[in-house]
Design a protein around this motif. Structure first.
Motif, short mmCIF file in Angstrom:
data_model
loop_
_atom_site.label_atom_id
_atom_site.label_comp_id
_atom_site.label_asym_id
_atom_site.label_seq_id
_atom_site.Cartn_x
_atom_site.Cartn_y
_atom_site.Cartn_z
N THR A 3 -15.30 28.94 13.89
CA THR A 3 -15.67 28.14 14.04
C THR A 3 -15.35 27.24 14.58
O THR A 3 -15.58 25.52 14.55
CB THR A 3 -15.50 27.54 11.86
N ASP A 4 -14.55 27.35 15.33
CA ASP A 4 -13.16 26.14 16.50
C ASP A 4 -13.32 25.32 17.41
O ASP A 4 -13.89 24.49 18.00
CB ASP A 4 -11.91 27.00 16.75
N ARG A 5 -15.71 25.37 17.29
CA ARG A 5 -16.20 25.25 19.01
C ARG A 5 -16.79 24.29 18.19
O ARG A 5 -18.00 23.82 18.93
CB ARG A 5 -16.88 26.47 19.29
N THR A 6 -16.56 23.66 17.12
CA THR A 6 -18.37 22.51 16.11
C THR A 6 -17.37 21.81 15.79
O THR A 6 -16.16 21.85 15.41
CB THR A 6 -18.98 22.87 15.31
N ARG A 7 -18.06 20.83 14.68
CA ARG A 7 -17.23 19.52 14.31
C ARG A 7 -18.50 19.60 13.68
O ARG A 7 -19.41 19.86 13.56
CB ARG A 7 -16.64 18.41 15.06
N LEU A 19 -22.82 24.76 18.77
CA LEU A 19 -22.71 25.53 17.79
C LEU A 19 -21.54 26.63 17.53
O LEU A 19 -20.98 26.83 18.16
CB LEU A 19 -24.47 25.63 16.97
N PRO A 20 -21.08 26.54 16.20
CA PRO A 20 -20.26 28.22 15.66
C PRO A 20 -20.35 29.17 16.38
O PRO A 20 -21.29 29.17 16.60
CB PRO A 20 -20.21 28.37 14.30
N PHE A 21 -19.63 29.80 17.07
CA PHE A 21 -19.78 31.12 17.55
C PHE A 21 -20.45 31.67 16.49
O PHE A 21 -20.40 31.76 14.90
CB PHE A 21 -18.55 31.85 18.12
N GLY A 22 -21.58 33.22 17.32
CA GLY A 22 -22.06 33.42 16.28
C GLY A 22 -23.58 32.85 15.61
O GLY A 22 -24.04 33.67 14.63
N THR A 23 -24.03 32.19 15.93
CA THR A 23 -24.73 31.06 15.54
C THR A 23 -26.65 31.67 15.32
O THR A 23 -26.61 32.59 17.05
CB THR A 23 -24.89 29.55 15.36
N ARG A 24 -27.10 31.77 14.87
CA ARG A 24 -28.24 32.61 15.39
C ARG A 24 -28.98 30.70 14.94
O ARG A 24 -29.92 30.59 14.00
CB ARG A 24 -29.07 33.03 13.93
N LEU A 25 -29.53 30.34 16.86
CA LEU A 25 -30.16 29.27 16.54
C LEU A 25 -31.69 30.19 16.99
O LEU A 25 -32.05 30.41 18.07
CB LEU A 25 -29.57 28.66 17.72
N LEU A 26 -32.75 29.49 16.48
CA LEU A 26 -33.67 29.44 15.92
C LEU A 26 -34.49 28.39 16.41
O LEU A 26 -34.49 27.06 15.96
CB LEU A 26 -34.21 29.79 14.66
N LYS A 100 -21.89 37.00 18.49
CA LYS A 100 -21.73 36.25 19.36
C LYS A 100 -23.48 35.70 18.48
O LYS A 100 -23.96 35.69 18.32
CB LYS A 100 -22.60 37.50 21.49
N THR A 101 -23.46 34.10 19.57
CA THR A 101 -24.36 33.56 19.33
C THR A 101 -26.19 34.09 19.72
O THR A 101 -25.56 34.19 21.12
CB THR A 101 -24.37 32.28 19.88
N SER A 102 -27.23 34.04 19.52
CA SER A 102 -28.81 35.09 19.58
C SER A 102 -28.57 33.60 19.94
O SER A 102 -29.37 32.68 18.78
CB SER A 102 -28.56 35.81 18.78
N PHE A 230 -29.52 22.09 25.39
CA PHE A 230 -29.54 23.46 25.15
C PHE A 230 -27.67 24.05 25.77
O PHE A 230 -27.15 25.06 25.15
CB PHE A 230 -29.89 24.20 26.22
N GLU A 231 -27.33 24.00 26.82
CA GLU A 231 -26.04 24.22 27.25
C GLU A 231 -25.36 23.55 26.62
O GLU A 231 -24.44 24.80 26.03
CB GLU A 231 -26.27 23.46 28.71
N GLN A 232 -25.17 22.92 26.05
CA GLN A 232 -24.00 21.95 25.85
C GLN A 232 -24.13 22.72 24.09
O GLN A 232 -23.16 22.71 23.00
CB GLN A 232 -24.00 20.78 25.38
N LEU A 233 -25.46 22.36 23.47
CA LEU A 233 -25.00 23.68 21.85
C LEU A 233 -24.73 24.97 21.95
O LEU A 233 -24.10 25.27 21.06
CB LEU A 233 -26.80 23.75 21.54
N LEU A 234 -25.23 25.60 23.20
CA LEU A 234 -24.39 26.47 22.81
C LEU A 234 -23.52 27.22 24.18
O LEU A 234 -22.06 28.39 23.63
CB LEU A 234 -25.36 27.39 24.55
N GLY A 235 -22.67 25.79 23.88
CA GLY A 235 -21.23 25.98 25.10
C GLY A 235 -21.57 27.22 26.18
O GLY A 235 -20.34 27.30 26.53
N LEU A 236 -22.34 26.69 27.08
CA LEU A 236 -22.54 26.95 28.04
C LEU A 236 -21.79 26.29 28.79
O LEU A 236 -22.21 24.74 29.29
CB LEU A 236 -24.16 27.50 28.64
#
Length: 409
Positions: A3-7, A19-26, A100-102, A230-236
């Motif tokens: 969770t170190d990539r979010t606040r 968003l945190p690693f492992g998030t399932r973004l719907l 991984k984030t999906s 979307f890039e910012q939310l996904l850390g891309l």
């Protein structure tokens, strides 16, 4: 889960923390809010995403059948009915993404009928294969994202989309039913279920909570803004997501829509089957016309009358206030939801005229679709759509079938 990539405080109208690693973004849409653009960009970058900890778990740009099955909704007119296998297959792909984030994206998730259906989707997406005692922890991985645009910009696009699915009602008459005739459910009950955006957000908030809900207000003046969000939310990395040309998704002009609407009247009036409409009209004539013809500056666009624009702006302002009171994360300017695009002053609306080229391409698309079915399988080659098949080959097949029928007679 890392969770170190979010606040906790994702900023409003600013740079978005991942968003945190492992998030399932719907991403649930709704329709006409940039969904096709995002799906196309994610699918095009599918092979590059995993190195950045992100997965797009779908075999196609848009897993429509899976979303329809999850929401217990019927298929498009004449199409094959979705089954639970479509949804289960997508869930298995999400599960295989591991930590991984999906990203799961379909505007048809906005059609989920009630709280029970939504809770089941969240449960299955977050907890498939997880023991019941641990499932609440997994639910925390599901984050719902809604993209929104001004209602006045959605209405003409949504009307012509309904016409592509068989609607026979004219635009102003349709607006009157949607805006002035309570309970505003005919002829398309799905419209306000999708586009009463505050109620849409509220339904999903009840399932995931406001802390796991993000609303993105799309600014049509910033063409790349949605991709960057979307890039910012996904850390891309910036500019990894790029628009993919999608001629088949373009909106129809007024003339094209009116031609199709009148064809719908004839089709329905003669009681022809839905399967034939799907094959010859929507996936034949309309699809080929979209791919072969690009609208010119002279083409008359679908214009919304001033009374309807004002009504939509008022509803948009009310929805923005209601969403703001929910405490969800909002990215973008909620004030845009009440934006009223200026309609040009016209000395009467010019009659829509379909060009001979467009009419010919539509007719050719229908003929080509008819020529391709039913066919005897000749090889396990990858199926092609009508517009991907060379004209000479289509004409040859069509001629062969016509001669064969004549010989039988």
């Amino acid at each position: 889960m890392e969770t170190d990539r979010t606040r906790d405080d994702l900023p409003v109208n600013g740079v978005t923390a991942p968003l945190p690693f492992g998030t399932r973004l719907l991403h649930i849409g709704p329709h006409k809010t940039g969904t096709t653009a995002i799906q196309g960009a994610l699918f095009a970058a599918k092979d590059l995403l995993p190195e950045h900890g992100v997965v797009f778990p779908a075999h196609s740009r848009h897993p429509m059948e899976a979303a329809l099955a999850a929401c217990a909704r019927p298929a498009m007119i004449g199409d094959t009915a979705p089954t639970e296998k479509h949804w289960t297959r997508l869930l298995e792909q999400v599960e295989a993404s591991g930590e991984k984030t999906s990203v799961i994206s379909s505007e048809f998730f906005a059609d989920a009928e009630d709280d029970t259906t939504i809770a089941r989707i969240v449960d299955q997406l977050g907890g498939m294969g997880v023991p019941p005692l641990e499932r609440s922890r997994e639910w925390g991985r599901v984050h719902v994202l809604v993209t929104l645009r001004p209602l006045a910009r959605i209405m003409p696009s949504q009307w012509q989309q309904y016409v592509q699915n068989g609607l026979r009602m004219g635009y102003e008459d349709w607006l009157t039913h949607m805006l002035r005739k309570a309970p505003y459910k005919q002829p398309n009950p799905s419209f306000w279920h999708r586009h009463r955006h505050d109620r849409l957000v509220g339904r999903w908030v009840r399932a995931v909570g406001c802390e796991r809900m993000t609303v993105v207000v799309v600014d049509d003046r910033d063409r790349g803004g949605l991709m960057r969000t979307f890039e910012q939310l996904l850390g891309l990395p910036e500019n990894l997501l790029q628009p993919v040309p999608e001629a088949a998704n373009r909106s129809l002009t007024l003339a094209e829509t009116e031609m199709l609407r009148n064809l719908n009247k004839e089709f329905r009036g003669n009681g022809l089957p839905d399967e034939l409409y799907s094959k010859l009209v929507r996936n034949g004539a309309v699809m080929h016309m979209k791919n072969a013809c690009s609208p010119s500056p002279e083409d008359v666009k679908i214009l919304t009358p001033e009374w309807a624009v004002e009504a939509a702006a008022g509803i948009g302002a009310e929805m923005a206030r209601s969403i703001g009171d929910m405490g969800v994360r909002i990215i973008g300017d909620p004030g845009l939801l009440s934006a009223a695009p200026k309609t040009p002053a016209l000395d009467g609306i010019p009659a829509p005229r379909i060009s001979p080229e467009v009419a010919a391409q539509a007719l050719y698309g229908a003929l080509a679709a008819a020529a391709g079915a039913p066919g005897r399988p000749t090889s396990p080659a990858k199926p092609r759509t009508v517009h991907q098949t060379p004209s000479k080959e289509l004409i040859r097949v069509l001629g062969h079938r016509c001669l064969k029928k004549l010989r039988r007679r």
